[in-house]
Design a protein around this motif. Sequence first.
Motif, PDB file in Angstrom:
ATOM      1  N   GLU A 241      -6.668  22.988  79.489  1.00 52.73           N
ATOM      2  CA  GLU A 241      -7.327  24.164  78.930  1.00 52.73           C
ATOM      3  C   GLU A 241      -6.260  25.009  78.251  1.00 52.73           C
ATOM      4  OE1 GLU A 241     -10.788  27.003  80.462  1.00 52.73           O
ATOM      5  OE2 GLU A 241      -8.838  27.555  81.312  1.00 52.73           O
ATOM      6  N   ALA A 242      -6.311  25.055  76.935  1.00 54.30           N
ATOM      7  CA  ALA A 242      -5.366  25.828  76.138  1.00 54.30           C
ATOM      8  C   ALA A 242      -6.159  26.582  75.073  1.00 54.30           C
ATOM      9  CB  ALA A 242      -4.334  24.911  75.490  1.00 54.30           C
ATOM     10  N   PHE A 243      -5.602  27.683  74.594  1.00 58.42           N
ATOM     11  CA  PHE A 243      -6.363  28.538  73.682  1.00 58.42           C
ATOM     12  C   PHE A 243      -5.637  28.768  72.364  1.00 58.42           C
ATOM     13  CE2 PHE A 243      -7.911  30.442  77.882  1.00 58.42           C
ATOM     14  CZ  PHE A 243      -9.015  29.602  77.918  1.00 58.42           C
ATOM     15  N   SER A 244      -6.405  29.187  71.375  1.00 56.66           N
ATOM     16  CA  SER A 244      -5.858  29.538  70.072  1.00 56.66           C
ATOM     17  C   SER A 244      -6.742  30.641  69.476  1.00 56.66           C
ATOM     18  CB  SER A 244      -5.860  28.312  69.141  1.00 56.66           C
ATOM     19  OG  SER A 244      -7.174  28.046  68.681  1.00 56.66           O
ATOM     20  N   ARG A 245      -6.476  31.016  68.250  1.00 55.28           N
ATOM     21  CA  ARG A 245      -7.305  31.998  67.559  1.00 55.28           C
ATOM     22  C   ARG A 245      -8.226  31.329  66.550  1.00 55.28           C
ATOM     23  NH1 ARG A 245      -7.466  36.938  68.404  1.00 55.28           N
ATOM     24  NH2 ARG A 245      -8.329  37.327  66.314  1.00 55.28           N
ATOM     25  N   ASN A 246      -8.484  30.028  66.715  1.00 59.94           N
ATOM     26  CA  ASN A 246      -9.384  29.331  65.795  1.00 59.94           C
ATOM     27  C   ASN A 246     -10.797  29.899  65.834  1.00 59.94           C
ATOM     28  OD1 ASN A 246      -7.647  27.507  64.559  1.00 59.94           O
ATOM     29  ND2 ASN A 246      -7.807  26.043  66.231  1.00 59.94           N
ATOM     30  N   ASP A 247     -11.234  30.379  66.998  1.00 57.47           N
ATOM     31  CA  ASP A 247     -12.536  31.024  67.138  1.00 57.47           C
ATOM     32  C   ASP A 247     -12.256  32.487  67.469  1.00 57.47           C
ATOM     33  OD1 ASP A 247     -14.984  32.065  68.058  1.00 57.47           O
ATOM     34  OD2 ASP A 247     -15.650  30.116  68.798  1.00 57.47           O
ATOM     35  N   PRO A 248     -12.179  33.363  66.454  1.00 57.06           N
ATOM     36  CA  PRO A 248     -11.729  34.746  66.693  1.00 57.06           C
ATOM     37  C   PRO A 248     -12.567  35.513  67.709  1.00 57.06           C
ATOM     38  CG  PRO A 248     -11.680  34.247  64.350  1.00 57.06           C
ATOM     39  CD  PRO A 248     -12.385  33.103  65.014  1.00 57.06           C
ATOM     40  N   ASP A 249     -13.880  35.336  67.700  1.00 53.41           N
ATOM     41  CA  ASP A 249     -14.719  36.074  68.646  1.00 53.41           C
ATOM     42  C   ASP A 249     -14.367  35.699  70.085  1.00 53.41           C
ATOM     43  OD1 ASP A 249     -16.059  37.409  66.645  1.00 53.41           O
ATOM     44  OD2 ASP A 249     -17.732  35.980  66.565  1.00 53.41           O
ATOM     45  N   PHE A 250     -14.216  34.407  70.336  1.00 58.53           N
ATOM     46  CA  PHE A 250     -13.856  33.968  71.673  1.00 58.53           C
ATOM     47  C   PHE A 250     -12.443  34.424  72.017  1.00 58.53           C
ATOM     48  CE2 PHE A 250     -11.852  30.894  74.548  1.00 58.53           C
ATOM     49  CZ  PHE A 250     -12.681  31.051  75.659  1.00 58.53           C
ATOM     50  N   ALA A 251     -11.513  34.269  71.080  1.00 63.65           N
ATOM     51  CA  ALA A 251     -10.131  34.674  71.326  1.00 63.65           C
ATOM     52  C   ALA A 251     -10.051  36.159  71.684  1.00 63.65           C
ATOM     53  CB  ALA A 251      -9.274  34.368  70.106  1.00 63.65           C
ATOM     54  N   ASN A 252     -10.787  36.977  70.950  1.00 60.24           N
ATOM     55  CA  ASN A 252     -10.770  38.415  71.228  1.00 60.24           C
ATOM     56  C   ASN A 252     -11.317  38.722  72.618  1.00 60.24           C
ATOM     57  OD1 ASN A 252      -9.845  38.729  68.623  1.00 60.24           O
ATOM     58  ND2 ASN A 252     -11.803  39.412  67.788  1.00 60.24           N
ATOM     59  N   SER A 253     -12.305  37.942  73.060  1.00 59.82           N
ATOM     60  CA  SER A 253     -12.958  38.214  74.341  1.00 59.82           C
ATOM     61  C   SER A 253     -12.056  37.902  75.531  1.00 59.82           C
ATOM     62  CB  SER A 253     -14.262  37.411  74.456  1.00 59.82           C
ATOM     63  OG  SER A 253     -14.001  36.033  74.669  1.00 59.82           O
ATOM     64  N   ILE A 254     -11.049  37.058  75.335  1.00 66.34           N
ATOM     65  CA  ILE A 254     -10.161  36.693  76.443  1.00 66.34           C
ATOM     66  C   ILE A 254      -8.712  37.135  76.211  1.00 66.34           C
ATOM     67  CG2 ILE A 254     -11.581  34.740  77.179  1.00 66.34           C
ATOM     68  CD1 ILE A 254      -9.541  32.909  75.765  1.00 66.34           C
ATOM     69  N   GLY A 255      -8.498  37.978  75.201  1.00 66.50           N
ATOM     70  CA  GLY A 255      -7.169  38.532  74.992  1.00 66.50           C
ATOM     71  C   GLY A 255      -6.156  37.567  74.419  1.00 66.50           C
ATOM     72  N   VAL A 256      -6.595  36.671  73.548  1.00 65.94           N
ATOM     73  CA  VAL A 256      -5.676  35.760  72.863  1.00 65.94           C
ATOM     74  C   VAL A 256      -5.359  36.385  71.506  1.00 65.94           C
ATOM     75  CG1 VAL A 256      -5.393  33.481  71.825  1.00 65.94           C
ATOM     76  CG2 VAL A 256      -6.479  33.710  74.061  1.00 65.94           C
ATOM     77  N   TRP A 257      -4.161  36.951  71.367  1.00 70.50           N
ATOM     78  CA  TRP A 257      -3.829  37.718  70.172  1.00 70.50           C
ATOM     79  C   TRP A 257      -2.815  37.028  69.271  1.00 70.50           C
ATOM     80  CZ3 TRP A 257      -7.658  40.724  70.353  1.00 70.50           C
ATOM     81  CH2 TRP A 257      -8.071  41.320  71.552  1.00 70.50           C
ATOM     82  N   ARG A 258      -2.371  35.849  69.643  1.00 72.71           N
ATOM     83  CA  ARG A 258      -1.397  35.111  68.839  1.00 72.71           C
ATOM     84  C   ARG A 258      -1.592  33.624  69.064  1.00 72.71           C
ATOM     85  NH1 ARG A 258       2.797  33.483  72.349  1.00 72.71           N
ATOM     86  NH2 ARG A 258       2.666  34.515  74.398  1.00 72.71           N
ATOM     87  N   GLU A 259      -0.989  32.830  68.219  1.00 70.22           N
ATOM     88  CA  GLU A 259      -1.032  31.388  68.396  1.00 70.22           C
ATOM     89  C   GLU A 259       0.093  30.964  69.333  1.00 70.22           C
ATOM     90  OE1 GLU A 259      -3.455  29.765  67.566  1.00 70.22           O
ATOM     91  OE2 GLU A 259      -4.361  30.691  65.803  1.00 70.22           O
ATOM     92  N   TYR A 260      -0.228  30.071  70.254  1.00 64.78           N
ATOM     93  CA  TYR A 260       0.764  29.581  71.204  1.00 64.78           C
ATOM     94  C   TYR A 260       1.364  28.260  70.741  1.00 64.78           C
ATOM     95  CZ  TYR A 260      -1.888  32.972  73.907  1.00 64.78           C
ATOM     96  OH  TYR A 260      -2.535  34.111  74.312  1.00 64.78           O
ATOM     97  N   SER A 261       0.511  27.332  70.398  1.00 62.74           N
ATOM     98  CA  SER A 261       0.918  26.029  69.874  1.00 62.74           C
ATOM     99  C   SER A 261      -0.234  25.535  69.012  1.00 62.74           C
ATOM    100  CB  SER A 261       1.178  25.016  71.006  1.00 62.74           C
ATOM    101  OG  SER A 261       2.100  25.497  71.953  1.00 62.74           O
ATOM    102  N   ASP A 262       0.053  24.660  68.072  1.00 62.03           N
ATOM    103  CA  ASP A 262      -1.023  24.042  67.302  1.00 62.03           C
ATOM    104  C   ASP A 262      -1.892  23.207  68.245  1.00 62.03           C
ATOM    105  OD1 ASP A 262      -2.079  23.043  64.504  1.00 62.03           O
ATOM    106  OD2 ASP A 262      -1.827  21.262  65.773  1.00 62.03           O
ATOM    107  N   PRO A 263      -3.227  23.325  68.148  1.00 62.61           N
ATOM    108  CA  PRO A 263      -4.084  22.589  69.083  1.00 62.61           C
ATOM    109  C   PRO A 263      -3.802  21.095  69.150  1.00 62.61           C
ATOM    110  CG  PRO A 263      -5.381  24.249  67.963  1.00 62.61           C
ATOM    111  CD  PRO A 263      -4.019  24.258  67.312  1.00 62.61           C
ATOM    112  N   TRP A 264      -3.476  20.476  68.035  1.00 63.90           N
ATOM    113  CA  TRP A 264      -3.216  19.035  68.080  1.00 63.90           C
ATOM    114  C   TRP A 264      -1.862  18.727  68.717  1.00 63.90           C
ATOM    115  CZ3 TRP A 264      -7.072  16.185  68.375  1.00 63.90           C
ATOM    116  CH2 TRP A 264      -8.243  16.473  67.662  1.00 63.90           C
ATOM    117  N   ASP A 265      -0.898  19.638  68.584  1.00 65.59           N
ATOM    118  CA  ASP A 265       0.355  19.467  69.314  1.00 65.59           C
ATOM    119  C   ASP A 265       0.101  19.580  70.815  1.00 65.59           C
ATOM    120  OD1 ASP A 265       1.752  19.172  66.961  1.00 65.59           O
ATOM    121  OD2 ASP A 265       2.429  21.261  66.888  1.00 65.59           O
TER     122      ASP A 265
END
Length: 293
Positions: A241-265
Amino acid sequence: MNKIGFNVLAWSAVVSDELLPIIDRLKAIGYDGIECFIGSPDEAAYKRVGEHVRSIGMEATCVFVVGKDENPISESAAVRAKALDRMKWTIDRAHDMQARVICGPFHSAHAVFAHHAPDDREYEWSAGVLRAAGEYAAQANITLALEALNRFECYLCNTMEQLTRLVKTVGQPNVKAMFDTHHANIEEKKFTTAIQSIAPLLAHVHISENDRGTPGDGHVDFDKVFSALAHINYSGWLTIEAFSRNDPDFANSIGVWREYSDPWDIAEGGFKLIRQMCQKHGLDLQKTVNHAL
């Protein structure tokens, strides 16, 4: 035998046909299954995606949360009734996907705080809702795997000790527990002790780095995690389970404000880490073949 999964929340919280090429590529990497967030209203989409998953020889698990208007620990019986209704709807959607596990922190509303420590009434309220949900899930052969979250997202269950108390209070065989390395990294004293304590109730595991990026790139001690899982003979899913800002609404709801790693990486590096750790510590992978790495 253990199976390796990947949570597609790294791309989207919406279950739709747009996930299909992502699922295909995860299959090519070698994943046994995908995990979807249940929340989007298109009921037919769950069946379509589930059928596609099965058609390529994969399986699905699901995750979801509840909000303040459907909070199982609300003082309002009407709100608790809405929580049960939401859980039943979620179970129906997971059944549409032929999933056998629904995980998540739906024992209480996500990021809703009462500004006091959890009390006995709240554990009883949550257990009552979950007991009824577990009985409903049993009809679909689905296990509800409750998740403890860190103190910044939840106050009812932060640790395996609290989660054990809740699951035992529920006392329904289809209601069990899950372990997430991200939250445990914040809340538990030792991975080994936490995993051993939850072992009799453990039904699902999330492999997550401390920053929610690529597992193995941060400071989570995965050697200790996998050693402990091997020691208790854990045989369930190992799902990233890893997160990104690809889905901004979801990212905003869980406090994901930056990219951590590319999802495919994350998908490729995390898959490699899980295989290495399983081989090192003697966990028995089902059949996973790495096609892409």
